[in-house]
Design a protein around this motif. Sequence first.
Motif, PDB file in Angstrom:
ATOM      1  N   ASP A 148     -21.904  16.874  -7.277  1.00 43.06           N
ATOM      2  CA  ASP A 148     -21.721  18.167  -7.928  1.00 43.06           C
ATOM      3  C   ASP A 148     -23.061  18.738  -8.397  1.00 43.06           C
ATOM      4  OD1 ASP A 148     -19.797  20.180  -9.176  1.00 43.06           O
ATOM      5  OD2 ASP A 148     -20.984  19.560 -10.912  1.00 43.06           O
ATOM      6  N   ARG A 151     -18.137  14.458 -15.623  1.00 38.32           N
ATOM      7  CA  ARG A 151     -19.484  13.970 -15.302  1.00 38.32           C
ATOM      8  C   ARG A 151     -20.544  14.924 -15.857  1.00 38.32           C
ATOM      9  NH1 ARG A 151     -16.877  13.867 -10.506  1.00 38.32           N
ATOM     10  NH2 ARG A 151     -18.470  15.079  -9.416  1.00 38.32           N
ATOM     11  N   GLN A 152     -20.226  16.218 -15.913  1.00 38.05           N
ATOM     12  CA  GLN A 152     -21.146  17.183 -16.522  1.00 38.05           C
ATOM     13  C   GLN A 152     -21.312  16.898 -18.012  1.00 38.05           C
ATOM     14  OE1 GLN A 152     -19.683  21.092 -15.500  1.00 38.05           O
ATOM     15  NE2 GLN A 152     -20.026  20.756 -13.316  1.00 38.05           N
ATOM     16  N   PRO A 163     -15.581  16.862 -11.981  1.00 38.40           N
ATOM     17  CA  PRO A 163     -16.988  17.156 -12.255  1.00 38.40           C
ATOM     18  C   PRO A 163     -17.260  17.525 -13.709  1.00 38.40           C
ATOM     19  CG  PRO A 163     -16.164  18.537 -10.456  1.00 38.40           C
ATOM     20  CD  PRO A 163     -15.019  17.716 -10.957  1.00 38.40           C
ATOM     21  N   GLU A 164     -16.298  18.168 -14.386  1.00 38.54           N
ATOM     22  CA  GLU A 164     -16.553  18.566 -15.772  1.00 38.54           C
ATOM     23  C   GLU A 164     -16.736  17.361 -16.685  1.00 38.54           C
ATOM     24  OE1 GLU A 164     -12.135  19.638 -14.953  1.00 38.54           O
ATOM     25  OE2 GLU A 164     -14.014  19.625 -13.852  1.00 38.54           O
ATOM     26  N   ASP A 188     -25.181  12.575  -7.894  1.00 36.36           N
ATOM     27  CA  ASP A 188     -23.831  13.118  -7.994  1.00 36.36           C
ATOM     28  C   ASP A 188     -23.638  14.241  -6.970  1.00 36.36           C
ATOM     29  OD1 ASP A 188     -21.489  13.001 -10.270  1.00 36.36           O
ATOM     30  OD2 ASP A 188     -21.579  14.947  -9.256  1.00 36.36           O
ATOM     31  N   GLY A 245     -23.623  21.106 -10.483  1.00 37.14           N
ATOM     32  CA  GLY A 245     -23.628  21.290 -11.934  1.00 37.14           C
ATOM     33  C   GLY A 245     -24.036  20.041 -12.688  1.00 37.14           C
ATOM     34  N   VAL A 246     -23.597  18.891 -12.218  1.00 40.91           N
ATOM     35  CA  VAL A 246     -23.967  17.621 -12.852  1.00 40.91           C
ATOM     36  C   VAL A 246     -25.469  17.410 -12.713  1.00 40.91           C
ATOM     37  CG1 VAL A 246     -23.743  15.099 -12.708  1.00 40.91           C
ATOM     38  CG2 VAL A 246     -21.711  16.555 -12.527  1.00 40.91           C
TER      39      VAL A 246
END
Length: 188
Positions: A58, A36-37, A33-34, A56, A60-61
């Motif tokens: 996640d 994609r973030q 995820p980081e 997504d 966060g994303v």
Amino acid sequence: MLARGTTRDHSAMAHSPSLPPEVVTRLLAHPAPEVRQAVARRTDLTPAQLAALADDPDLGVRVLLALRQPAPPPRVLLRSYLEYSGAGRAALPHKPGFPTEGLAVYAADPHPPLRLLAAFDPDAGPELLARLSRDGHPDVRVAAARSAGLPPERLVELTADDGERVAATAAANPEFPVAAMRGHYALG
């Protein structure tokens, strides 16, 4: 490059403005995820890339997409507002494209951040807006005070609200009756 390198490498790469669009698209499917973030922070995403990130898994994303993009997909704006409670959430309903139709369904929600959404509904009538302007939570009253549909007499009443933000927002409403302000403050 994607076949090799660490998640950290791929995250850093996602920030590069010279990264070819096809590599950005490949990073959208990265399992971390980081990464994609990091992609969601880019301001040069194509509509297809924005749409992919809007779905997504996640949170966060999706939140970064909603907060950082100049024109994120409307569905990600509302979904992020409903699912996220951190910094920047309050700005989401004010972003262009935030879906406002049907938000009056939140008027009776026990949570003030959801209840205030009702004031953004273009079909919220003056009675509902007046009720929201008397809510026990100042954020809900501020949202109602911003609304063009709040009756002018209620806007005037809100300038005496205990909450300074509520009073200032009511006075700043373009529908505020200027004659009432002049009379109230003897401005001539």
